[in-house]
Design an enzyme around this catalytic site. Structure first.
Site, mmCIF file in Angstrom:
data_model
loop_
_atom_site.group_PDB
_atom_site.id
_atom_site.type_symbol
_atom_site.label_atom_id
_atom_site.label_comp_id
_atom_site.label_asym_id
_atom_site.label_seq_id
_atom_site.Cartn_x
_atom_site.Cartn_y
_atom_site.Cartn_z
ATOM 1 N N ASP A 1 13.502 -0.445 3.825
ATOM 2 C CA ASP A 1 13.351 0.369 5.030
ATOM 3 C C ASP A 1 13.453 -0.502 6.283
ATOM 4 O O ASP A 1 13.683 -1.715 6.220
ATOM 5 C CB ASP A 1 11.993 1.081 4.956
ATOM 6 C CG ASP A 1 11.878 2.271 5.892
ATOM 7 O OD1 ASP A 1 12.840 2.567 6.626
ATOM 8 O OD2 ASP A 1 10.808 2.911 5.883
ATOM 9 N N GLN B 1 9.766 -7.571 6.710
ATOM 10 C CA GLN B 1 9.905 -9.024 6.738
ATOM 11 C C GLN B 1 9.849 -9.557 5.310
ATOM 12 O O GLN B 1 8.862 -9.341 4.603
ATOM 13 C CB GLN B 1 8.795 -9.665 7.574
ATOM 14 C CG GLN B 1 8.621 -11.167 7.366
ATOM 15 C CD GLN B 1 9.848 -11.981 7.767
ATOM 16 O OE1 GLN B 1 10.601 -11.576 8.640
ATOM 17 N NE2 GLN B 1 10.041 -13.122 7.132
ATOM 18 N N PHE C 1 9.876 -19.459 7.700
ATOM 19 C CA PHE C 1 8.764 -20.028 8.463
ATOM 20 C C PHE C 1 8.075 -21.066 7.586
ATOM 21 O O PHE C 1 7.176 -20.749 6.805
ATOM 22 C CB PHE C 1 7.797 -18.913 8.862
ATOM 23 C CG PHE C 1 6.746 -19.345 9.848
ATOM 24 C CD1 PHE C 1 7.054 -19.522 11.178
ATOM 25 C CD2 PHE C 1 5.439 -19.571 9.431
ATOM 26 C CE1 PHE C 1 6.084 -19.912 12.096
ATOM 27 C CE2 PHE C 1 4.462 -19.956 10.330
ATOM 28 C CZ PHE C 1 4.787 -20.126 11.665
ATOM 29 N N GLY C 2 8.525 -22.305 7.694
ATOM 30 C CA GLY C 2 7.976 -23.376 6.873
ATOM 31 C C GLY C 2 7.713 -24.622 7.692
ATOM 32 O O GLY C 2 8.655 -25.242 8.205
ATOM 33 N N PHE C 3 6.443 -25.010 7.808
ATOM 34 C CA PHE C 3 6.052 -26.170 8.606
ATOM 35 C C PHE C 3 4.928 -26.921 7.892
ATOM 36 O O PHE C 3 4.247 -26.373 7.025
ATOM 37 C CB PHE C 3 5.576 -25.740 9.999
ATOM 38 C CG PHE C 3 6.633 -25.049 10.815
ATOM 39 C CD1 PHE C 3 7.469 -25.769 11.643
ATOM 40 C CD2 PHE C 3 6.803 -23.678 10.735
ATOM 41 C CE1 PHE C 3 8.453 -25.138 12.387
ATOM 42 C CE2 PHE C 3 7.777 -23.031 11.466
ATOM 43 C CZ PHE C 3 8.608 -23.767 12.297
ATOM 44 N N SER D 1 7.994 -17.096 -1.224
ATOM 45 C CA SER D 1 7.911 -17.452 -2.642
ATOM 46 C C SER D 1 7.244 -16.394 -3.507
ATOM 47 O O SER D 1 6.893 -16.667 -4.657
ATOM 48 C CB SER D 1 7.196 -18.801 -2.827
ATOM 49 O OG SER D 1 7.858 -19.822 -2.107
ATOM 50 N N HIS E 1 11.018 -16.639 3.019
ATOM 51 C CA HIS E 1 11.896 -17.524 2.252
ATOM 52 C C HIS E 1 11.440 -17.625 0.794
ATOM 53 O O HIS E 1 10.261 -17.534 0.483
ATOM 54 C CB HIS E 1 11.990 -18.911 2.897
ATOM 55 C CG HIS E 1 10.676 -19.600 3.109
ATOM 56 N ND1 HIS E 1 10.561 -20.768 3.808
ATOM 57 C CD2 HIS E 1 9.413 -19.293 2.719
ATOM 58 C CE1 HIS E 1 9.306 -21.159 3.829
ATOM 59 N NE2 HIS E 1 8.589 -20.280 3.177
ATOM 60 N N ASN E 2 12.420 -17.762 -0.092
ATOM 61 C CA ASN E 2 12.214 -17.949 -1.535
ATOM 62 C C ASN E 2 11.709 -16.704 -2.255
ATOM 63 O O ASN E 2 11.358 -16.775 -3.435
ATOM 64 C CB ASN E 2 11.240 -19.108 -1.818
ATOM 65 C CG ASN E 2 11.549 -20.350 -1.020
ATOM 66 O OD1 ASN E 2 12.696 -20.773 -0.961
ATOM 67 N ND2 ASN E 2 10.540 -20.919 -0.381
ATOM 68 N N HIS F 1 3.526 -16.683 -2.922
ATOM 69 C CA HIS F 1 3.483 -17.158 -4.309
ATOM 70 C C HIS F 1 2.869 -16.148 -5.284
ATOM 71 O O HIS F 1 2.593 -16.491 -6.430
ATOM 72 C CB HIS F 1 2.740 -18.498 -4.416
ATOM 73 C CG HIS F 1 3.416 -19.617 -3.682
ATOM 74 N ND1 HIS F 1 4.419 -20.381 -4.229
ATOM 75 C CD2 HIS F 1 3.243 -20.075 -2.411
ATOM 76 C CE1 HIS F 1 4.824 -21.279 -3.350
ATOM 77 N NE2 HIS F 1 4.136 -21.112 -2.233
#
Length: 263
Positions: A165, A169, A115-117, A191, A172-173, A209
């Site tokens: 489990d 979710q 999910f990157g926008f 991240s 990404h990264n 992050h």
């Protein structure tokens, strides 16, 4: 019938791209679809109605069930187990590699876009490129309906012997070390980095992050909003050392009781 590239055995009703290699000792069942430049290793059994996407490499002893869909650019190595027998196409793997002796349960999705926008100068929402991979180590177990996104600036990594489990979710990264245990409904934002032997209780959330040191345990429903650099037990919203969280909880109850008594 034998396949000309590699000598493996195909059912007449299987669809195999001419560029695919089916090695001797491999078996491809009726209705299976083997895509362009796929390599099916010796000892592999590709079940009925399995679709193996372009450039996938299936190692020795991997036996996809009839309910498994494999998309492009996969690397599945020795003795992977796909536990997926309830409905067709309920495990989806793409843009990923999976190590030895892994178990992936029903409904898991690995390697899809994260999910990157971003909002451009014209105020339009644009998608950030998601072009890297998800790398699953050896002896990893991934629960039902868990999602692990592919990387954008670095590969998403799950370390050896980590157990995940259901309903987790992983953005990404994200990089997760070895021998971690991640309980149901955990959300790890993009991240984030987890060390080795990290334990996340149910419904824990990790901010993007954030780095979590090795041998950290987070109590259920905790939220990590900043780096945790020392091993130990943590809890709360935001997460603090567990004894501090307990004191906060007691003080809050005492304050609430005192306020109620005054009324």
């Amino acid at each position: 019938m034998p396949w000309r590239n590699g000598g493996g055995v195909l059912h007449r009703a299987a669809s195999v791209d001419p560029s695919a290699v089916v090695e001797a000792g491999a078996v491809v069942h009726s209705g299976a679809v083997i895509g362009k430049e796929v390599v099916v290793g010796s000892g592999t059994v590709v079940g009925p109605s399995v679709s193996v996407g372009q450039s996938t490499r299936i190692g020795y002893g991997v036996s996809p069930a009839s309910s498994v869909l494999k998309q492009s650019k996969l690397c599945l190595v020795m003795e992977m187990i796909l536990v997926s027998l309830c409905s067709r196409y309920n495990v989806v793997l793409s843009n990923c590699s999976v190590g030895e002796f892994c178990t992936i349960h029903n409904g898991a999705c690995i390697g899809q876009d994260g999910f990157g926008f971003f909002v451009d100068q014209d105020g339009q929402v644009k998608k950030k490129p998601q072009e890297l991979y998800a790398r699953i180590g050896d002896n990893v177990e991934i629960g039902a309906n868990t999602c692990i996104d592919r990387g954008s600036w670095r590969d998403t990594m799950i370390g050896d012997d980590t157990k995940i489990d259901n309903l987790v979710q992983i953005g990404h990264n994200v990089v997760i070390g070895k021998c971690c245990m991640i309980c149901g409904q955990v959300g790890i934002a993009g991240s984030a980095t987890l060390g080795d032997y990290v334990v996340l209780g149910g419904r824990v959330a990790i901010r993007d992050h954030v780095s979590i040191a090795s041998k950290v345990r987070l109590a259920a429903n905790s939220l990590a909003t900043k780096d945790i650099q020392e091993p130990g037990d943590y809890g709360g919203f935001p997460a603090v050392p567990i004894n501090e969280w307990r004191r906060q909880t007691v003080n809050l109850r005492l304050f609430s009781k005192k306020h109620h008594d005054r009324r």
